[in-house]
Design an enzyme around this catalytic site. Structure first.
Site, PDB file in Angstrom:
ATOM      1  N   SER A 249      35.207  38.743 -27.628  1.00 21.12           N
ATOM      2  CA  SER A 249      33.902  38.255 -28.031  1.00 21.12           C
ATOM      3  C   SER A 249      33.437  38.982 -29.308  1.00 21.12           C
ATOM      4  O   SER A 249      34.159  38.986 -30.299  1.00 21.12           O
ATOM      5  CB  SER A 249      32.929  38.439 -26.862  1.00 21.12           C
ATOM      6  OG  SER A 249      31.799  37.638 -27.007  1.00 21.12           O
ATOM      7  N   ASP A 476      34.804  27.155 -25.102  1.00 22.03           N
ATOM      8  CA  ASP A 476      34.110  28.438 -25.015  1.00 22.03           C
ATOM      9  C   ASP A 476      32.662  28.242 -25.445  1.00 22.03           C
ATOM     10  O   ASP A 476      32.401  27.776 -26.555  1.00 22.03           O
ATOM     11  CB  ASP A 476      34.819  29.451 -25.921  1.00 22.03           C
ATOM     12  CG  ASP A 476      34.302  30.875 -25.750  1.00 22.03           C
ATOM     13  OD1 ASP A 476      33.081  31.056 -25.608  1.00 22.03           O
ATOM     14  OD2 ASP A 476      35.120  31.807 -25.771  1.00 22.03           O
ATOM     15  N   HIS A 504      34.531  31.714 -21.382  1.00 20.86           N
ATOM     16  CA  HIS A 504      34.445  32.582 -22.552  1.00 20.86           C
ATOM     17  C   HIS A 504      35.586  33.587 -22.521  1.00 20.86           C
ATOM     18  O   HIS A 504      35.695  34.365 -21.573  1.00 20.86           O
ATOM     19  CB  HIS A 504      33.090  33.283 -22.542  1.00 20.86           C
ATOM     20  CG  HIS A 504      32.849  34.182 -23.712  1.00 20.86           C
ATOM     21  ND1 HIS A 504      33.239  33.869 -24.992  1.00 20.86           N
ATOM     22  CD2 HIS A 504      32.248  35.406 -23.789  1.00 20.86           C
ATOM     23  CE1 HIS A 504      32.880  34.852 -25.806  1.00 20.86           C
ATOM     24  NE2 HIS A 504      32.286  35.792 -25.093  1.00 20.86           N
TER      25      HIS A 504
END
Length: 535
Positions: A249, A476, A504
């Site tokens: 991320s 995502d 995600h």
């Protein structure tokens, strides 16, 4: 209100949601931040090309390879390792300059580091540094609770984590008291009247003032560039010639920034759930709005096939309309939760957003939505609390303060005032009629930040870096797939690994194809085949 641009790994969000589920099933609350389109082609909107706004941004320039004399004491320091209190882990404190332009021992930061030494069998390869994202996520918590996986990687690497400056154990940014944060999270982020707009602006201003009052000296020095420079100091202190790194991320932005600053010191880098550094703040927020729309569409398409779906059984589009109607109802009449806090529209929206990070949380979301429609807000409140990292005692973790501190410093604000938000609402509503208003108004927060942004959009080319693996998931919500395509197109040595699916990030989430490709790269240095796709 949920902070704009929150990017953290599925492991941290899924674990928080699991805690919310446990609280919900125990009968306790946790205390005393897209219109659905057709589900027939859920990948289409996320498979766009890499030619996005920001593609003309200037490249990030590498730093000189020679270490300046005034930084040599930091690179030459020795860490004193000690027991962490967690079996198998050691901890230490690393010094870093508050200001790399003017290093001074009088203002040095103390950054927390943890490691789990290679277990064998097999020869030790080196150190593998990890970061779960955020910005503001604790890398040490991530390491000790969820990483690494699998055992084959753990056997050959010392697993290492450092809480970035301003985060958790490393000189944490502080902003509000817990009761103040409770009130802030209930701020209406879909204002219907000028008075409600004024209340939202006042909440953003008060939040910023609280951060300045409690962390004013630190706020100008929590940028991603500075955190990446800290990583290079740690690399050297650990005795590694090159950095080996696993970032998820926002951790991909941190890792890519490192590669851009130190291309010849970048070793095996895995960037999972990638961000695109060439995009401005408004585009990032708009893309996230569309990303959560895509995720909600997938959730709704699955939900309406079940007889007990709380959003009806007609279509994903109708499910979106029913969710919007629930939010509107909660805006007028917040739901009871068995405690002083009620479930407001803003808290309910945050709860739904929290469940979009991982499809494993969808059953809990269905249950929570059914409860909310019946007037019981406990389930969605628990999900919202998991997102905000609010524990059962009502205490908030540092992430919700570190997050805007980094984001508002890294890029100029998405909007400078309410009039700009109003002008942008049609675009945000097009991206997501359900979440559009919320995301647009939440993106106003950096307009009132007490420190001017020091960063700008840029491409990261990292010319001369070893092969880098960029991982993107097609649906995502938090880091849309287009970002992975954009970053891999910029990095001169990148290989894009695509996971066709929901949620995600991709590594360690059940795809043998993804896990094998990444493990092979980490252990042997061989990146996946070009344009490899996994399902």
């Amino acid at each position: 209100m949920p902070p704009s641009r929150l990017f953290r790994s599925t492991a941290t969000t899924a674990a928080a949601a699991a805690a919310a589920l446990a609280l919900l099933l125990s009968g306790c609350s946790s205390g005393t931040s897209p219109s659905p389109g057709s589900a027939a082609s859920p990948d289409r909107s996320t498979e766009a090309g890499a030619d996005r706004p920001g593609s003309a941004a200037a490249p990030l320039q590498p730093l000189p390879t020679a270490i300046p004399d005034n930084l040599r004491p930091y690179y030459d320091q020795k860490l004193s390792w000690h027991d962490c209190g967690v079996a198998g882990f050691q901890c230490a404190t690393m010094k870093a300059p508050l200001d790399y332009a003017k290093p001074s021992a009088a203002t040095d930061l103390k950054l927390a580091v943890a490691r789990k030494q290679a277990t064998g069998p097999g020869d030790r390869i080196g150190s593998l540094m990890v970061n779960p994202g955020g910005p503001g996520g604790s890398a040490i918590d991530y390491l000790q609770q969820y990483a690494p996986q699998p055992a084959a990687v753990r056997a050959r690497y010392d697993m290492v984590a450092m809480d970035p400056r301003g985060v958790a154990r490393s000189e944490p940014v502080e902003c509000l008291t817990d009761p103040q944060m409770d009130r802030f999270t209930q701020t209406d982020t879909t204002p219907d009247t000028p008075a409600e707009v004024s209340q939202l602006v006042a909440a953003d201003r008060n939040f910023a003032k609280g951060c300045e009052a409690r962390s004013g000296k630190l706020l100008p020095h929590v940028s991603t560039v500075e955190a990446a420079r800290d990583m290079d100091v740690l690399r050297a202190v650990l005795g590694d010639r090159k950095l080996t790194y696993m970032g998820a991320s926002y951790g991909t932005f941190l890792g890519a920034t490192y590669a851009g600053l130190y291309p010849t010191r970048a070793g095996r880098l895995v960037l999972d759930g990638a961000m695109n550094p060439s995009l401005d703040s408004r585009t990032i927020n708009l893309d996230q709005t569309a990303g959560f729309n895509t995720a909600f569409t997938a959730f709704a398409a699955e939900c309406v096939k079940k007889k007990d779906c709380p959003l009806g059984t007609k279509s994903a589009e109708d499910a979106g309309r029913q969710l919007s109607a629930l939010f509107k109802k909660l805006d007028a009449h917040p739901a009871e939760t068995g405690q002083e806090r009620k479930l407001t529209e803003s808290l309910a929206t945050t709860g739904v957003i929290a469940a979009m990070y991982d499809q494993g949380t969808w059953p809990l979301l269905r249950q929570s939505l059914a409860q909310a429609k019946a007037g019981d807000g406990r389930g969605l409140l628990a999900l919202s609390d998991s997102y905000y990292e609010r524990n059962s005692s009502g205490h908030y973790a540092n992430q919700m303060y570190a997050n805007p501190a980094v984001n508002c410093l890294d890029l100029p604000p998405a909007f400078t005032g309410p009039d700009q938000v109003r002008a942008a609402l049609p675009a945000f509503r097009k991206a997501s009629p359900v979440f559009g208003d919320n995301f647009a108004w939440s993106a106003l927060s950096c307009a009132y930040w007490p420190v001017k942004s020091s960063g700008q959009t840029h491409r990261i080319e990292a010319k001369g870096a070893a092969p880098i693996v960029v991982v993107g998931t097609t649906r995502d919500p938090a880091t849309p797939y287009t970002w992975a395509k954009g970053l891999s197109a910029q990095l001169s040595s990148a290989t894009l690994l695509t996971y066709v699916g929901d949620g995600h990030t991709a590594y360690g989430r059940g795809s043998d194809c993804v896990d094998t490709a990444i493990n092979t790269y980490l252990l042997e240095g061989t990146p996946p085949a070009k344009n490899k796709r996994c399902t």
